[in-house]
Design a protein around this motif. Sequence first.
Motif, PDB file in Angstrom:
ATOM      1  N   PRO A 475       0.803  -1.222   0.000  1.00  0.00           N
ATOM      2  CA  PRO A 475       0.000   0.000   0.000  1.00  0.00           C
ATOM      3  C   PRO A 475       0.842   1.281   0.000  1.00  0.00           C
ATOM      4  N   VAL A 476       0.146   2.385  -0.087  1.00  0.00           N
ATOM      5  CA  VAL A 476       0.742   3.707  -0.044  1.00  0.00           C
ATOM      6  C   VAL A 476       1.435   3.922   1.297  1.00  0.00           C
ATOM      7  N   GLY A 477       2.384   4.874   1.320  1.00  0.00           N
ATOM      8  CA  GLY A 477       2.802   5.303   2.630  1.00  0.00           C
ATOM      9  C   GLY A 477       4.264   5.371   3.005  1.00  0.00           C
ATOM     10  N   GLU A 478       5.111   6.050   2.217  1.00  0.00           N
ATOM     11  CA  GLU A 478       6.477   6.302   2.680  1.00  0.00           C
ATOM     12  C   GLU A 478       7.125   7.389   1.835  1.00  0.00           C
ATOM     13  N   VAL A 479       8.114   8.021   2.432  1.00  0.00           N
ATOM     14  CA  VAL A 479       9.044   8.878   1.702  1.00  0.00           C
ATOM     15  C   VAL A 479      10.428   8.298   1.953  1.00  0.00           C
ATOM     16  N   PHE A 480      11.258   8.234   0.929  1.00  0.00           N
ATOM     17  CA  PHE A 480      12.552   7.584   1.132  1.00  0.00           C
ATOM     18  C   PHE A 480      13.658   8.253   0.336  1.00  0.00           C
ATOM     19  N   THR A 481      14.888   7.993   0.783  1.00  0.00           N
ATOM     20  CA  THR A 481      16.063   8.521   0.107  1.00  0.00           C
ATOM     21  C   THR A 481      17.173   7.481   0.128  1.00  0.00           C
TER      22      THR A 481
END
Length: 675
Positions: A475-481
Amino acid sequence: MKYLELIKESNEEVLERYELVRERVEEIAKDASTAGNAAEYFARTAAHLVKLYAIADMAQAGKLVTISAEEGKKLNASIYEDICVENYETSYANPVYAVAKLGQEAGQMLSAIYTQIRSTLKSAYEGNLMELCIYSELFVEVFNYFEEEDVDLALVKSALYSFKHDYTEVVIEDWVARYANPDYDYYLDILMEADLSKPDYLYRYELYVGENELASVKFLNSLKPEEIKAMATTYTEGFRIGFEVAGKPLHKKTVATVMYPIGFELMAREAVKNLAELNLKPILRPYSTSANKQYSNDHKDDRALWFDKAYVERELEVYRTSYEKHKEKLAGYAGPAVIEVFGEEPFSPKTIEEAIKLSDKQQELSVYERSETSRLLNQYIKGEERSFTIIAYPIAEIGEKYEEIFAETVKLNTLDYILYRDMQQKLIDVLDTGKQVHILGANGNKTDLYVTVPELKNPEKETAFENCVADVNIPVGEVFTSPTLKGTTGKLHVSQVYLGDYNFLNLEIDFVDGMITEYTCTNFPTEEENKKYIRDNILMHHETLPMGEFAIGTNTTAYRMARVYDIAAKLPILIAEKTGPHFAVGDTCFKYDEDNMTYNPDGKAIIARENEVSALRKTDPAKAYFNCHTDITIPYDELAHITVIKADGSKEDIIRDGRFVLAGTEELNKPLDEM
């Protein structure tokens, strides 16, 4: 069936050999007394091969197509009975039992050979005689050695070594052909033609059929057709959007892998129909829950018996030849679309001294092998042109509220991605102002970690974090680098985490400049055992790994579901990584795709696609990748804060005391407050 036509020539080529060796194996099944103290082993193993011959006969006669649930259940049980947990203690598949009966060296080798013979099960169900024939010949050769008064175990080991080296070409060519050619697929008739309203069809697979698989058939049949179609559409749209968002050429692709758990055929069938509308044919990879995870763990290093530099170099040579032969079809490969399942009890393997283990030198060679095979495959299936998607659903083993949890998971997989996109952008706007991010644990969590944020040269047009909505990772739901390694230093700790098939307790990993320096857990009584467990199953035999990803999961709805139903330890990484900050050790998310510019929904270019290690691909490719990527998540309730540290020394919290605190992200706290 089209598949039987494709293997007809191969079957005819090997038929005479197959009939001769089959006759000999059937004789051994009746009387193996000439093998001395190993007679019982050879009689049992021969009896198993005889079962496989009977199955191959049924497959070629088309009888598996019409097998009843009752007949199929008996057949499936007879194939898996000796490795199931309740019978494993007295099975020659168990190295402990084999060694007790036959001695250390003979027991280890014969247990490994039996496990190799078990691997031919799929060929039997396909009616494919080649693999059955060559493994039967190996079995008879080994039996002949044991008929000698003084068994020379060096000859037995040499026979297995030669077998594996000699037949490398046969095995790899078959694997590549299946990877490239959608017609070379035994499973397609099952998925697209079988009556899916009752479980009989499950027994046409060679896979283990247990309560989970039977319950999945029953439950999916209770859903409305439109619900099944909606599940399939969520899944295949994720695959399509992954190409669209990354600007990759889906129109050039012709095939995609569909990986699905047996029992989910209703959904998988609709997914195949959806992919057909994208001009993609399926390469099916069904799987089932394990009959016995300890059995799989006990034999994961059996190849130590034949694994050396000569084998790897031969393997790489054959891969090159096979890839080149099938290069046109491989160029059309779009990538995998995966349906995962979750709900099994977390698994902590027992340490078995009798199990075969790779030597230190072989572990180093294994790292080299993975690196080279991965680089080679990428030459024919280019990272910048392929994509993937993954979605997950629960199985019945998750507990008595299975149907409720399934319904919650469907909701989870269809959350409003626009709402999350906008809230996640609020997080990114602050993260992009940072030089570092400080993550501090709470409530017994010892995490104290500083992560360096890649520097932006043009903040108006660039970003260091990807705004991950529901496309490739559902599912949706993260910001990453992909963090800058220099300055990424400190301790990562989580009280319990389930990574793949393995449960880790009090996992601690220390980083200095982005590289792992120390690690431990509390699964086993000794530090040596704990370190080996992590080295084997997280470091994947590497001396160290970089931090390949830093992310903040935003799916508090998933977190709430995990806590309300007490299933946090059973969630797959796919969902668990969305329930708090997570840190991947190994490669970045952009492996082999670093030079393909990608953009966030706001139009900003994502510049954090590599780190100091993956940048070596331009100068020293063999050192650029580790061919592993394992996400480790800290749950919200073990967090004191996630704080952005800016260049001027000022600080701004993203999360404080397990709650999101930035203006515009308050909606993320509602599921937490409802708990």
